[in-house]
Each structure stands twice: as C-alpha cells, then as structure tokens.
Design a protein around this motif. Structure first.
Motif, PDB file in Angstrom:
ATOM      1  N   PRO A  61       0.795  -1.254   0.000  1.00 18.47           N
ATOM      2  CA  PRO A  61       0.000   0.000   0.000  1.00 18.47           C
ATOM      3  C   PRO A  61       0.821   1.295   0.000  1.00 18.47           C
ATOM      4  O   PRO A  61       0.244   2.360   0.182  1.00 18.47           O
ATOM      5  N   CYS A  62       2.164   1.226  -0.216  1.00 10.91           N
ATOM      6  CA  CYS A  62       3.000   2.434  -0.417  1.00 10.91           C
ATOM      7  C   CYS A  62       2.977   3.390   0.775  1.00 10.91           C
ATOM      8  O   CYS A  62       3.161   4.607   0.598  1.00 10.91           O
ATOM      9  N   TYR A  63       2.731   2.870   1.982  1.00 14.04           N
ATOM     10  CA  TYR A  63       2.712   3.754   3.159  1.00 14.04           C
ATOM     11  C   TYR A  63       4.029   4.512   3.278  1.00 14.04           C
ATOM     12  O   TYR A  63       5.106   3.910   3.123  1.00 14.04           O
ATOM     13  N   ALA A  64       3.947   5.809   3.604  1.00 12.46           N
ATOM     14  CA  ALA A  64       5.154   6.640   3.806  1.00 12.46           C
ATOM     15  C   ALA A  64       5.646   6.403   5.228  1.00 12.46           C
ATOM     16  O   ALA A  64       5.614   7.297   6.083  1.00 12.46           O
ATOM     17  N   SER A  65       6.084   5.190   5.481  1.00 12.48           N
ATOM     18  CA  SER A  65       6.386   4.765   6.866  1.00 12.48           C
ATOM     19  C   SER A  65       7.794   4.221   7.034  1.00 12.48           C
ATOM     20  O   SER A  65       8.105   3.606   8.060  1.00 12.48           O
ATOM     21  N   VAL A  66       8.660   4.445   6.017  1.00  9.69           N
ATOM     22  CA  VAL A  66       9.970   3.779   6.037  1.00  9.69           C
ATOM     23  C   VAL A  66      11.124   4.763   6.212  1.00  9.69           C
ATOM     24  O   VAL A  66      11.254   5.724   5.441  1.00  9.69           O
ATOM     25  N   LEU A  67      11.968   4.485   7.215  1.00 11.88           N
ATOM     26  CA  LEU A  67      13.262   5.163   7.328  1.00 11.88           C
ATOM     27  C   LEU A  67      14.233   4.269   6.536  1.00 11.88           C
ATOM     28  O   LEU A  67      14.501   3.135   6.943  1.00 11.88           O
ATOM     29  N   TRP A  68      14.669   4.752   5.375  1.00  9.81           N
ATOM     30  CA  TRP A  68      15.526   3.963   4.478  1.00  9.81           C
ATOM     31  C   TRP A  68      16.986   4.145   4.836  1.00  9.81           C
ATOM     32  O   TRP A  68      17.447   5.258   5.095  1.00  9.81           O
TER      33      TRP A  68
END
Ligand SMILES: NS(=O)(=O)c1c(F)c(F)c(S(=O)(=O)CCO)c(N[C@H]2CCCc3ccccc32)c1F
Ligand SMILES: [Zn+2]
Length: 263
Positions: free
Chosen positions: A201-208
């Motif tokens: 779902p492409c959530y903007a939830s990631v610290l890359w």
C-alpha cells in the motif's frame, strides 16, 4: 487487497487506483543524484544484533507472487537509529536475464542487478509489523545493492531452495543462517532518507538506509533468481516468470538524502 503487478493494466502507474498512498508524498525508491546528497557527521554505523542465527533454527521461505521473502525472528534488531527496530522479513527485487538491472534505488542513474531489503518495525512503539506498517515512524528497511561478480555463499543459503517456492503462495521451512553475511562488510557508509514501501500500500512509513557498498552474486546465482520463480500459482495454466519486480524511481520532491560518507 486488490491485485497489483509491475507491468500491464495493474502495473505501477495504476497502483494508486486501489492504493491511494502510492500517489502520495515521500514515495520510494528514488535516484541518489549528487545534488540531493548532504554529508551528516552524526550518522553512526548501523549496528545489527542477533543476526547470526543458529542453523538449528528454521525460517519460512515463501513466494508471495511479488518477491521471494524470508521470515525473520524479532530478536534480530537494528540499533544506531532513532528507535530500536526488530526484524520481520527480507526479500529481493531483481532484473531479468535480458535486462540484468533490477535494483530499486539507483545511484546517479545507475541501476544495479538486484537489491536486498531487510524489513524491520519500530519495536519501541509497536508490538508487530502490522501495527507499525502504516505509521510514519513505523518501519526501517536496510537496502543492499547487488551487482554480478563473485559467487556469494551467504546468498546461496537461501537461493539454493528457490525450486521449493517456484509458484505463488508456496512456502518451505529452511535452516536459518548468519543473515549478517548478506550485508556489506562495512555498515558505516550509507544513504539515509524518509520514504515509503515500494509496493502497495505504499505507506510513507519507512526510514531507508541503503548501504553505499554493493555486494556481489555470481551470474549463475542471478540467473537462478531471475528464472526460477513464477508470480503465477501452480494451478494456473500459463506460468508467468517473476522478474523485473522493481518500482521506478519516484519524484524526490527536493528531499535531502543524508549520507554518512564524504566522497
Ligand atoms: N520494498 S519494501 O517496501 O521493503 C516491501 C516490499 F517490496 C514487499 F514486497 C513487501 S511484501 O512482500 O510484504 C508484499 C506487499 O507488501 C513488503 N512488506 C512489508 C510492508 C507491508 C507490511 C508487511 C507485513 C509483514 C511483513 C512485511 C511487510 C515491503 F516492505
Ligand atoms: Zn523491497
């Protein structure tokens, strides 16, 4: 959720129709172009804990139709980040035999053969990945760029089982191994930015955290990955080979990418 693919009528340009966040801000992957990079001397080396799993332990290797994934125990942890993060799974993105360039992140326009992602959730704040996946501080993913070169015995610890997960929804138990061996030798040089899941779902939830130094797998190992697994299930008449499972670079929207290294 609704089915999605990497090409055709359900391909990435259509994901937003069922998954609105895919058209939202802070999307991943992005191209690490020089103008976006900013050296940050406060970025400490990534520390991994309990990655050296015992071969007496078993992990689930599965084909979810989008990638091959390996389940990971939550005692595997990341420190040196803003929170403590616990592992959930790892998976890969790769190219095809005719186009052996399938990494998601690119470096100044250069796409690598493949990319490993080790997905963790913020275990300071959330009990499991499902509760963390849609929170802005929920996930931390380690990205490892992969190029074709020397044979990699660590990757073979799970690539040798690919024939057991040829079809969508197949899963097998494999002996655990030292997951640290999949990462580059040095964890002090990396790109760091706020982004999203690269699949619905492409959530903007990631610290890359994408390591600067690529690892290698051999041509034979790459071809095994690019030809052994299908996105279709065993029941389906026409097998659809799974490769080219990478999202194209997203708009960086003037995001800054912090780097722990100076050229
Ligand atoms: N590139 S990426 O953004 O790291 C990335 C993928 F590319 C990817 F295919 C997956 S998936 O295999 O679960 C297929 C669809 O989400 C994930 N899943 C994560 C995030 C979503 C929730 C969840 C729940 C349990 C375990 C893992 C995950 C993913 F994070
Ligand atoms: Zn991924």
């Amino acid at each position: 959720g609704a089915k999605w693919t990497y090409t055709g009528p359900d391909g990435e340009d259509h994901w937003y129709k069922h998954y609105p966040f895919c058209r939202g801000p802070f999307q991943s992957p992005i191209d690490f172009e020089p103008e976006l990079l900013r050296y940050d001397p406060t970025l400490v080396p990534v520390e991994v804990r309990n990655y050296n799993l015992s071969s007496h332990e078993q992990l689930t290797l599965s084909n979810n139709g989008h990638s091959v994934q390996l389940s990971l125990p939550p005692r595997m942890q990341l420190s040196g980040l803003p929170h403590l993060y616990s592992a959930a799974q790892l998976h890969l993105h790769w190219g095809s035999p005719s186009l052996p360039a399938g990494s998601e992140h690119t470096v100044n326009g250069r796409r690598f053969a493949a990319e490993l992602h080790v997905v963790h959730f913020n275990s300071d704040r959330y009990p499991n990945i499902s509760m963390a996946a849609d929170k802005s501080d929920g996930l931390a993913v380690l990205g490892v760029l992969i190029e074709i070169g020397e044979f990699n015995p660590a990757f073979n610890q799970f690539l040798k089982y690919l024939n057991g997960v040829k079809y969508k929804d197949q899963r097998i138990q494999i002996s655990a191994f030292n997951i640290r061996g999949l990462l580059p030798a040095h964890l002090n040089e990396y790109y760091r930015y706020d982004g999203s899941l690269t699949t619905p779902p492409c959530y903007a939830s990631v610290l890359w955290t994408v390591f600067k130094n690529p690892v290698t797998i051999s041509e034979k190992q790459f071809l095994a990955l690019a030809t052994s697994v299908f996105s279709s299930s065993q029941q389906e008449s026409a097998p659809v080979v799974l490769n080219g499972n990478y999202r194209k670079p997203q708009n960086s929207e003037n995001r800054i990418v912090l780097v722990s290294f100076q050229e």
